[in-house]
Every structure is written in structure tokens, then in C-alpha cells.
Design a protein around this motif. Structure first.
Motif, PDB file in Angstrom:
ATOM      1  N   THR A  99       7.938   1.081 -15.577  1.00  0.00           N
ATOM      2  CA  THR A  99       6.709   0.291 -15.727  1.00  0.00           C
ATOM      3  C   THR A  99       6.113  -0.110 -14.392  1.00  0.00           C
ATOM      4  OG1 THR A  99       7.981  -1.773 -15.876  1.00  0.00           O
ATOM      5  CG2 THR A  99       7.452  -0.647 -17.947  1.00  0.00           C
ATOM      6  N   GLY A 100       6.777   0.255 -13.290  1.00  0.00           N
ATOM      7  CA  GLY A 100       6.252  -0.090 -11.976  1.00  0.00           C
ATOM      8  C   GLY A 100       6.577  -1.491 -11.524  1.00  0.00           C
ATOM      9  N   ALA A 101       7.454  -2.176 -12.235  1.00  0.00           N
ATOM     10  CA  ALA A 101       7.788  -3.554 -11.869  1.00  0.00           C
ATOM     11  C   ALA A 101       8.877  -3.628 -10.803  1.00  0.00           C
ATOM     12  CB  ALA A 101       8.235  -4.326 -13.113  1.00  0.00           C
ATOM     13  N   ALA A 102       9.607  -2.553 -10.589  1.00  0.00           N
ATOM     14  CA  ALA A 102      10.636  -2.543  -9.544  1.00  0.00           C
ATOM     15  C   ALA A 102       9.964  -2.577  -8.176  1.00  0.00           C
ATOM     16  CB  ALA A 102      11.506  -1.291  -9.676  1.00  0.00           C
ATOM     17  N   THR A 103      10.486  -3.409  -7.278  1.00  0.00           N
ATOM     18  CA  THR A 103       9.877  -3.555  -5.955  1.00  0.00           C
ATOM     19  C   THR A 103      10.696  -2.790  -4.922  1.00  0.00           C
ATOM     20  OG1 THR A 103      11.100  -5.618  -5.669  1.00  0.00           O
ATOM     21  CG2 THR A 103       8.824  -5.781  -6.452  1.00  0.00           C
ATOM     22  N   TYR A 104      10.107  -1.733  -4.407  1.00  0.00           N
ATOM     23  CA  TYR A 104      10.720  -0.942  -3.347  1.00  0.00           C
ATOM     24  C   TYR A 104      10.318  -1.531  -1.993  1.00  0.00           C
ATOM     25  CZ  TYR A 104      11.869   2.238  -7.121  1.00  0.00           C
ATOM     26  OH  TYR A 104      12.374   2.772  -8.282  1.00  0.00           O
ATOM     27  N   ALA A 105      10.847  -0.951  -0.921  1.00  0.00           N
ATOM     28  CA  ALA A 105      10.672  -1.545   0.405  1.00  0.00           C
ATOM     29  C   ALA A 105       9.210  -1.801   0.746  1.00  0.00           C
ATOM     30  CB  ALA A 105      11.311  -0.646   1.460  1.00  0.00           C
ATOM     31  N   ALA A 106       8.345  -0.831   0.503  1.00  0.00           N
ATOM     32  CA  ALA A 106       6.930  -0.990   0.848  1.00  0.00           C
ATOM     33  C   ALA A 106       6.205  -1.954  -0.076  1.00  0.00           C
ATOM     34  CB  ALA A 106       6.226   0.373   0.833  1.00  0.00           C
ATOM     35  N   ASP A 107       6.845  -2.311  -1.197  1.00  0.00           N
ATOM     36  CA  ASP A 107       6.251  -3.279  -2.124  1.00  0.00           C
ATOM     37  C   ASP A 107       6.628  -4.708  -1.760  1.00  0.00           C
ATOM     38  OD1 ASP A 107       5.301  -1.145  -3.716  1.00  0.00           O
ATOM     39  OD2 ASP A 107       7.245  -1.007  -4.711  1.00  0.00           O
ATOM     40  N   GLY A 108       7.656  -4.861  -0.910  1.00  0.00           N
ATOM     41  CA  GLY A 108       8.175  -6.180  -0.613  1.00  0.00           C
ATOM     42  C   GLY A 108       7.401  -6.868   0.489  1.00  0.00           C
ATOM     43  N   GLY A 109       7.877  -8.048   0.834  1.00  0.00           N
ATOM     44  CA  GLY A 109       7.284  -8.778   1.939  1.00  0.00           C
ATOM     45  C   GLY A 109       6.273  -9.812   1.509  1.00  0.00           C
ATOM     46  N   PRO A 110       5.811 -10.606   2.475  1.00  0.00           N
ATOM     47  CA  PRO A 110       4.876 -11.697   2.184  1.00  0.00           C
ATOM     48  C   PRO A 110       3.439 -11.202   2.116  1.00  0.00           C
ATOM     49  CG  PRO A 110       5.410 -11.662   4.498  1.00  0.00           C
ATOM     50  CD  PRO A 110       6.217 -10.562   3.876  1.00  0.00           C
ATOM     51  N   GLU A 111       2.558 -12.134   1.795  1.00  0.00           N
ATOM     52  CA  GLU A 111       1.126 -11.836   1.835  1.00  0.00           C
ATOM     53  C   GLU A 111       0.675 -11.694   3.290  1.00  0.00           C
ATOM     54  OE1 GLU A 111      -0.952 -11.344  -0.727  1.00  0.00           O
ATOM     55  OE2 GLU A 111       0.740 -11.536  -2.115  1.00  0.00           O
ATOM     56  N   GLY A 112      -0.415 -10.984   3.462  1.00  0.00           N
ATOM     57  CA  GLY A 112      -1.021 -10.892   4.793  1.00  0.00           C
ATOM     58  C   GLY A 112      -0.362  -9.908   5.729  1.00  0.00           C
ATOM     59  N   VAL A 113       0.310  -8.886   5.182  1.00  0.00           N
ATOM     60  CA  VAL A 113       0.925  -7.910   6.075  1.00  0.00           C
ATOM     61  C   VAL A 113      -0.139  -7.080   6.776  1.00  0.00           C
ATOM     62  CG1 VAL A 113       3.050  -7.715   4.741  1.00  0.00           C
ATOM     63  CG2 VAL A 113       1.157  -6.177   4.251  1.00  0.00           C
ATOM     64  N   VAL A 114       0.177  -6.690   8.001  1.00  0.00           N
ATOM     65  CA  VAL A 114      -0.633  -5.717   8.723  1.00  0.00           C
ATOM     66  C   VAL A 114       0.161  -4.421   8.782  1.00  0.00           C
ATOM     67  CG1 VAL A 114      -1.898  -7.447  10.030  1.00  0.00           C
ATOM     68  CG2 VAL A 114       0.241  -6.524  10.958  1.00  0.00           C
ATOM     69  N   HIS A 115      -0.474  -3.365   9.235  1.00  0.00           N
ATOM     70  CA  HIS A 115       0.105  -2.030   9.079  1.00  0.00           C
ATOM     71  C   HIS A 115       0.360  -1.368  10.426  1.00  0.00           C
ATOM     72  CE1 HIS A 115      -0.639  -1.969   4.696  1.00  0.00           C
ATOM     73  NE2 HIS A 115      -1.626  -2.789   5.031  1.00  0.00           N
ATOM     74  N   ALA A 116       1.485  -0.679  10.507  1.00  0.00           N
ATOM     75  CA  ALA A 116       1.856   0.042  11.722  1.00  0.00           C
ATOM     76  C   ALA A 116       1.971   1.523  11.420  1.00  0.00           C
ATOM     77  CB  ALA A 116       3.184  -0.488  12.259  1.00  0.00           C
ATOM     78  N   VAL A 117       1.492   2.326  12.356  1.00  0.00           N
ATOM     79  CA  VAL A 117       1.594   3.784  12.253  1.00  0.00           C
ATOM     80  C   VAL A 117       2.151   4.310  13.570  1.00  0.00           C
ATOM     81  CG1 VAL A 117       0.318   5.955  12.052  1.00  0.00           C
ATOM     82  CG2 VAL A 117      -0.247   4.026  10.554  1.00  0.00           C
ATOM     83  N   VAL A 127      16.018   1.351  -4.293  1.00  0.00           N
ATOM     84  CA  VAL A 127      15.929   2.474  -3.362  1.00  0.00           C
ATOM     85  C   VAL A 127      15.527   3.705  -4.160  1.00  0.00           C
ATOM     86  CG1 VAL A 127      17.140   3.906  -1.681  1.00  0.00           C
ATOM     87  CG2 VAL A 127      17.708   1.470  -1.883  1.00  0.00           C
ATOM     88  N   GLY A 128      14.439   4.327  -3.760  1.00  0.00           N
ATOM     89  CA  GLY A 128      13.944   5.489  -4.488  1.00  0.00           C
ATOM     90  C   GLY A 128      14.554   6.787  -4.015  1.00  0.00           C
ATOM     91  N   GLY A 129      15.879   6.854  -4.064  1.00  0.00           N
ATOM     92  CA  GLY A 129      16.590   8.048  -3.609  1.00  0.00           C
ATOM     93  C   GLY A 129      16.843   7.989  -2.120  1.00  0.00           C
ATOM     94  N   ALA A 130      17.972   8.577  -1.693  1.00  0.00           N
ATOM     95  CA  ALA A 130      18.290   8.592  -0.258  1.00  0.00           C
ATOM     96  C   ALA A 130      19.214   9.756   0.094  1.00  0.00           C
ATOM     97  CB  ALA A 130      18.919   7.270   0.165  1.00  0.00           C
ATOM     98  N   PHE A 131      20.273   9.950  -0.693  1.00  0.00           N
ATOM     99  CA  PHE A 131      21.195  11.091  -0.530  1.00  0.00           C
ATOM    100  C   PHE A 131      21.943  11.079   0.796  1.00  0.00           C
ATOM    101  CE2 PHE A 131      17.398  12.535  -2.926  1.00  0.00           C
ATOM    102  CZ  PHE A 131      17.964  12.544  -4.190  1.00  0.00           C
ATOM    103  N   GLY A 132      21.934   9.939   1.496  1.00  0.00           N
ATOM    104  CA  GLY A 132      22.732   9.839   2.714  1.00  0.00           C
ATOM    105  C   GLY A 132      21.972   9.381   3.935  1.00  0.00           C
ATOM    106  N   ASN A 133      20.687   9.739   4.067  1.00  0.00           N
ATOM    107  CA  ASN A 133      20.032   9.439   5.343  1.00  0.00           C
ATOM    108  C   ASN A 133      19.484   8.025   5.429  1.00  0.00           C
ATOM    109  OD1 ASN A 133      17.598   9.531   3.919  1.00  0.00           O
ATOM    110  ND2 ASN A 133      16.613  10.940   5.342  1.00  0.00           N
ATOM    111  N   ALA A 134      19.708   7.199   4.409  1.00  0.00           N
ATOM    112  CA  ALA A 134      19.411   5.774   4.527  1.00  0.00           C
ATOM    113  C   ALA A 134      20.699   4.981   4.717  1.00  0.00           C
ATOM    114  CB  ALA A 134      18.654   5.276   3.298  1.00  0.00           C
ATOM    115  N   GLY A 135      21.766   5.659   5.130  1.00  0.00           N
ATOM    116  CA  GLY A 135      23.033   5.000   5.354  1.00  0.00           C
ATOM    117  C   GLY A 135      23.141   4.372   6.726  1.00  0.00           C
TER     118      GLY A 135
END
Length: 731
Positions: A23-41, A230-238
């Protein structure tokens, strides 16, 4: 071990977090955090080796919404203290923006922070970097190893090879593989005073906590890491990668919460991967197929600044088959690449392709059926250390697989079975993976309303930790799974090990069991000491709990509910902390499997289709058969990718990965997958851990690629010794 009725464990329970995810209610890393985030690239290097001579940022800084452009020329120097809690790879981890050295193509050389993702992305493209490029080394075959190799020997392999009636020599190659999980790596970083909070994609919340504490020179308790999904990792998020330090640095410099999400392309450079391997096998045997000696010459790629070595690549050749004489040499080759990482079945899946292919070649050379050949060479104990096996039901896996797959109906002659234009072949391979255990803790709280909350700082990258831990807790507490809530993914919770290596169920599951058992006993003790309880003065061992009700085991009518007991005693809750500390075992502990596959190969075009696959596994006690099937079938899909599709293509002039996207880096899709089945042989392993599991998530992948490669040989008569097996290689 609990004496409680086992109602939840072993039941095909659906994922308790499934509704949140769909249903999209699970909060992944990019969904988390406080209000007012700015973005880094991140801005990536466009050379494979050299030095930065200038960074031109004016055009980027002039764009609306741009707050900051950081690079080595203006970034503050960070302490980068030693991190004893990291993977402790030999060498020195990459230090973001601390010098002008470029180690690999795609290395972060700058970051742009802006009020919107669009502004940051556009401005990042305007940053221009000048370099003094040097010759790039990215070819494993032409580069030289560094340092002392890892070695192992028993007996006298060279003498045995020289005197053997049958001797074979084969060279295998495995391409680099990338994890390509559905969720990209993402970080949201926020500072409040000296305390840093990170919403992070990770398989181990303690890893980024320790890494950032070391990099910024602050106490670990001042870093909190949150990662509920965590939306899948298979090892490289270890392990922690450089982008988390960049995000935290950008957040500190701007004073604002910063979100940084790696693009799909950046995942190929910014995080780890399964390294490419070259693996040469020499094998000696009797004419009847009994192995007398094997030698293993192994080479794998690593980065120039860290040495990544998978010791598991040597284990299979030491213990899987009876082999009196063994010699192994494993060398790592430093290249101008980013550091590799563990990928599902690390080491074991690599060695399985070489060893299981070699066993198949031996089977055809001697005329012995591939299954019977493996039975002939089945050991009585672990020859690498002399220990007995805790449990080893590999023969049973073979027998069940032969029966269920219909192995004996095959024509053993290669290229002898056709279905119209298609050549039909069957193959099989063994699988093995070590049973790992690590210390873990869990907090268990039983509330007065009869519900329970269990917390541990473990993770769930997909195998179903939320669900399996709920099942263990439910049975130990005598509750229905619906009355138990399991929480994970936060460094503020009790300590847990890395979520990888198939060790979570054994480690965290055992501490959940221990904690829940202790709490149940504590509540029973409260009841038998309470004159108002119907269980007053009943022997503790005579009481069991079912559906939240404590009662005499042989007199179910005599008892009361958790709720009644706690409310009467004015207790809002009862809480304990469970812990698990594995003891040294005198046995050899592994999970096993036998994988059977049928393929069809177009005789004119070389196209390969997987018709069916069966895996039979000895993984100890199966906590959740539905989750187990999800793991096994998913691993078969991943193995199809490794065997037939997936590989990295590198432009060796500058180290650029040409196919760093999901259009050109091919992974299996629905059309590639059909008729996959897994079977689990009965039997728990009480030597391994208190709940009798051996680990499942890795072993289910290990034998897939060699089984498919062996099936392709049976279909075509062509032995493919390089992965992936492409249509071009068969023409």
C-alpha cells in the motif's frame, strides 16, 4: 529450547509487513527524515585514475536554489579515525573530498546541495572538473596480484596429480555482478547540535553509526541510524559507503537536513559488487570417479586502496567432497575500481561454479552419473578440520531431487534430446554454505492488554525478518502472531549483528527465543506466587501458555490470561532483555542443497530458456515455509541472471562501466522464469543454535549457476567455462 506448543513456527504465515509494502505505507530511507529536507547530488569523476587539477563551480553556484557545492578544495578536513567496527579490510577506506586523488571512474569528486532535486541535478551537470589522467588498470586478466596469497594445503596434491590414472585441468571465469536491488542506496542526514541522525538504507544499522562516528570524530552514541525497511540489498548494504559521509557533511555545512539518493548509474560505482574471478582447477581421480586430488588457483579483482577477499571461495574445495590431497592459492588483484562487496552466497557461489562444473566434466569423462559421482565422493567428516558434521543430509537432498525431478528419465548422452528446434538438457549441482552465528540482544515487553512488543536492531532486506521473528516470539510467549509486534532497524534498539551471511535467524531468532522464554517464565512465576491466581503453588514446569492464557498443561480449564494476571497485580507491563552468545562448536556446521535444472537451447540461434528447476535443501528447521519458498525461488531467479544474463562491460581505456543501467545490464524478467520449486528435507540442527536453524538465504543461490551450466552442456555438448553463458558463446 522452549517446550511451548509450536503453532506459528512452521506455519505458512504471510508477511506481517506485507500490507504496508503493497500500500506504500512502508517508509524506506528516502521516505524518512524531517520536513524541510534539501537535496544533494554527487558529481562523479570522468577518469579512471589520476589527480584533480581544478574544480569549476561558478556556473553551478549561480543557479537558483543552489545552496552549496562541496569538493576537496573547500570541504573541511575530517578526522577519519580508525573504525574497528567496520569490515576491517586491509588498506584505507575512501575518504570523501579529503584529497585530489582519483582511484576509479565514478568516484565522488563533488556534491551539489540545492532546495530541490531538479535544481541539484541540473547544477551538478554544470560542475566542471579538470584532471591529470594516468593510465587506468581495470583488466583482471592482464594485471598482477599484490601481497601474499591466501593458501591452504593438505596431503601432496602435485604428486597425486602426477600419478593419477585420470587428470583434468580446467579454467573458469566469472564476470563481475552488480546487486541491482529495487531500492537505490539513499541517505537522509540531520544534525541537531552535536547529534547526527541518519535515515539510511543498510543491512546493519551499527555499520553507518560506527563509520560516521569515526569519520567525524564523535562518540558512536551521538549517531543514530534508522532503517525500518530495506528494498533489497543482497550484500552491498552491509557496509557504509562514501555517500553517507558526503550527506552528513553536506548537512553539517548547510545546517539543514540533506537527502542524497544514488542514481541507478551511480550504484555501479558508488557501492560494491561481486568481483570478477578467474578460477583454475586441476583434478585427479580414479577411473571410477573417486577424487584423489584437486588444486585451485584463484584470482579476483579488488580496489587499489582496499583489499577485498572472500575467504569462503576456498572453503568448498576443502570440505564438500572427499579429497585426500588439496592445494589452494587465492590471489587478489588490485585494479582502478571501487571496492567489491559481499553478494548473495559470497565466495561459495563462485567456487561452486568452478568445482561443480569440474565435477560434471569428471562425470562425463568417467561415464559415472553426475549424482552418483557426488555420492561416491561424499565424506564421512569435514576433512579440513577433522570434525564431524553437525548434520549433513546432502545424500537425502540428492535422493529427493532425483525422485522429484525425474532425473533417471534423462538420456545421459549430450546433445541427444530434442524438442523441435530446441536441444534439451538437464544438469545438477551441489550447494553448501557455512552456518554462521553472532551475538545478539532483544528487548521483549508483555503489556497488560495481552500484546507483546519485541525490539532488536537487526534488519530486513527482504527475507522476512519481521515475520519470522514474530513467529518465534508468538510461540515462545504463547500468543497468536497478531498479538506480537516486532520492531527493528534502529541503533537505539538492542544490539544485533549484520543482516547477512544467513546468520540473522540463528542469531537474532535465538535471542528472541531466549528473551521470550525468560519473560514467559517470569510471568508464570508471578502467577504461581499469587494467592489470587488459579495457578497458585502449581509447579512452574507444569504450566504452559496458549493463546495468551496460562494454564496447567494437563488441565486446560485451570488457568488465567496474561491480561487478568497483570491487571490484578497492577503491572502495566513485564519486560526482559534476551541475549544470545554462540558457543564454540566441536562440529562442522553447514547448510546443503542439490539443484536440478532443465534447459532448452535453440540449435540454430543459441538462445537458452530455463524450462524448470528444483532445489532440495538441508537448512535445518524451517521457521516459515512461505518465506523459505520466497528465498529459494528468488535465489533461483538470481542464479538464472548470473548464469545466463548478468555481467559488467568495462571500457578499459578509462574504467567506465558501459552498461551501468537496467536496459543494458540484463537481469531476469518474468518471461525468463517458469516452473521453479524448492523442497526442504526434515531435520533441525540443535548443535547450530537453540532454535535449530542453519541459514537458508545464501545456500539456495549457490548451486543454481553450475546446475544451469551443466544442463547447457548436456543439451549442446558444448562446455561453457565462462559466465554468463551467452548465445554468442554457443554458436
Amino acid at each position: 529450547m522452549s517446550t511451548q506448543p509450536q503453532a506459528a513456527v512452521g506455519a505458512p504465515l504471510s508477511r506481517v509487513d506485507g500490507r504496508l509494502k503493497v500500500t506504500g505505507a512502508a517508509t524506506y530511507a528516502a521516505d524518512g527524515g524531517p520536513e524541510g529536507v534539501v537535496h544533494a547530488v554527487i558529481v562523479d569523476s570522468s577518469i579512471g585514475r589520476g589527480r584533480i587539477t581544478a574544480v569549476h563551480t561558478k556556473a553551478a553556484e549561480s543557479q537558483a536554489g543552489v545552496l552549496l557545492v562541496l569538493h576537496h578544495g573547500n570541504a573541511p578536513k575530517l578526522p577519519y579515525l580508525p573504525n574497528p567496527d567496520s569490515l576491517n579490510l586491509p588498506g584505507e577506506r575512501l575518504r570523501a573530498f579529503q584529497d585530489d586523488v582519483v582511484h576509479f571512474f565514478g568516484q565522488p569528486v563533488a556534491v551539489v546541495v540545492a532546495t530541490t532535486l531538479e535544481a541539484a541535478t541540473h547544477a551538478a551537470r554544470l560542475v566542471r572538473v579538470d584532471y591529470r589522467a594516468e593510465e587506468t588498470r581495470t583488466e583482471l586478466a592482464s594485471a598482477s596480484p599484490a601481497g601474499e596469497p591466501l593458501t591452504y594445503a593438505r596431503g601432496d596434491a602435485e604428486t597425486a596429480l602426477g600419478s593419477a590414472p585420470l587428470r583434468m585441468r580446467m579454467a573458469y571465469r566469472m564476470s563481475r555482478l552488480h546487486h541491482n536491488a529495487m531500492e537505490p542506496h539513499a541517505t537522509v542526514a540531520q544534525w541537531k547540535g552535536k547529534r547526527l541522525t541518519l535515515w539510511e538504507k543498510t543491512q546493519w544499522v551499527a555499520s553507518p553509526q560506527a563509520e560516521l562516528a569515526a569519520n567525524f570524530g564523535i562518540p558512536a552514541q551521538d549517531v543514530r541510524v534508522i532503517s525500518p525497511f530495506v528494498g533489497g540489498a543482497f550484500g552491498n548494504a552491509g557496509r557504509a559507503w562514501p555517500h553517507i559521509t558526503i550527506a552528513a557533511l553536506a548537512a553539517r555545512e548547510t545546517g539543514l537536513p540533506v537527502k542524497l539518493v544514488l542514481t541507478r548509474r551511480q550504484l555501479y560505482f558508488g557501492t560494491g559488487y561481486r568481483p570478477a574471478y578467474e578460477y583454475e582447477v586441476q583434478l585427479a581421480s580414479t577411473l571410477g570417479g573417486r577424487i584423489t586430488a584437486m588444486t585451485h588457483e584463484i584470482r579476483s579483482e579488488t580496489s587499489s586502496y582496499e583489499t577485498f577477499a572472500e575467504t569462503g571461495v576456498m572453503t568448498t574445495g576443502q570440505m564438500l567432497y572427499t579429497t585426500p590431497h588439496v592445494s589452494q592459492t587465492y590471489r587478489t588483484v588490485p585494479l582502478d575500481v571501487n571496492t567489491p562487496a559481499a553478494m548473495r552466497g559470497p565466495g561459495f557461489s563462485t567456487s561452486a561454479f568452478a568445482i561443480e562444473s569440474a565435477l560434471d566434466e569428471l562425470a562425463y569423462k568417467t561415464g559415472v552419473d553426475p549424482v552418483e559421482l557426488r555420492k561416491i565422493n561424499e565424506p564421512a567428516s569435514d576433512q579440513s578440520n577433522g570434525r564431524p558434521f553437525s548434520t549433513r543430509r546432502l545424500r537425502e537432498c540428492y535422493d529427493v531431487g532425483v525422485r522429484e525431478f525425474g532425473w533417471n528419465r534423462r538420456n545421459p548422452k549430450p546433445r541427444a534430446t530434442r524438442d523441435g528446434d530446441w536441444l534439451i538438457g538437464t544438469g545438477m549441482a551441489s550447494a553448501v554454505y557455512e552456518t554462521l552465528r553472532r551475538p545478539a540482544k532483544a528487548q521483549v515487553r508483555l503489556r497488560a492488554d495481552g500484546t507483546a512488543l519485541v525490539r532488536s536492531a537487526t534488519s530486513d532486506m527482504g527475507p522476512g525478518t519481521y515475520t519470522s521473528m514474530t513467529q518465534v516470539a508468538a510461540d515462545a510467549l504463547g500468543l497468536s502472531p497478531q498479538k506480537v509486534t516486532f520492531r527493528l532497524g534502529d541503533t537505539d534498539m538492542p544490539m544485533a549483528p549484520v543482516h547477512g551471511g544467513s546468520l540473522t535467524m540463528a542469531s537474532v531468532g535465538s535471542t528472541v527465543q531466549a528473551g521470550c522464554d525468560a519473560l514467559r517464565r517470569q510471568v508464570i512465576a508471578l502467577a504461581v506466587q499469587d494467592p489470587r491466581s488459579p495457578l497458585y503453588r502449581i509447579p512452574v514446569e507444569a504450566i504452559t501458555v496458549r493463546a495468551g492464557r496460562l494454564h496447567v498443561a494437563d488441565d486446560p480449564g485451570r488457568g488465567e490470561t496474561y491480561r487478568q494476571l497483570l491487571v490484578r497485580n497492577e503491572r502495566d507491563y513485564v519486560e526482559v532483555q534476551g541475549s544470545y552468545e554462540p558457543t564454540e562448536s566441536r562440529t562442522s556446521m553447514y547448510a546443503y542443497g542439490a539443484v536440478f535444472a532443465e534447459v532448452a537451447v535453440d540449435a540454430d540461434l543459441g538462445l537458452i530458456r530455463v524450462r524448470r528447476m528444483l532445489g532440495v535443501f538441508d537448512a535445518g528447521r524451517i521457521i516459515s515455509p512461505k518465506l523459505a519458498d520466497s528465498q529459494a525461488i528468488g535465489a533461483m531467479v538470481g542464479g538464472i541472471g548470473a548464469a545466463l544474463l548478468e555481467h559488467t562491460t568495462t571500457d578499459h581505456r578509462d574504467g567506465r562501466i558501459v552498461n551501468a543501467n537496467l536496459a543494458d545490464y540484463l537481469v531476469p524478467v518474468n518471461a525468463d522464469v517458469r516452473n521453479l520449486k524448492a523442497i526442504y528435507v526434515d531435520g533441525r540442527d540443535d548443535e547450530a543454535d537453540p532454535i535449530g536453524v542453519k541459514g537458508l538465504g545464501e545456500v539456495v543461490l549457490v548451486g543454481v549457476a553450475p546446475a544451469l551450466a551443466n544442463a547447457v552442456f548436456h543439451a549442446t555438448g558444448h562446455r561453457a567455462r565462462s559466465l554468463p553463458i551467452t548465445a554468442e558463446s554457443l554458436l
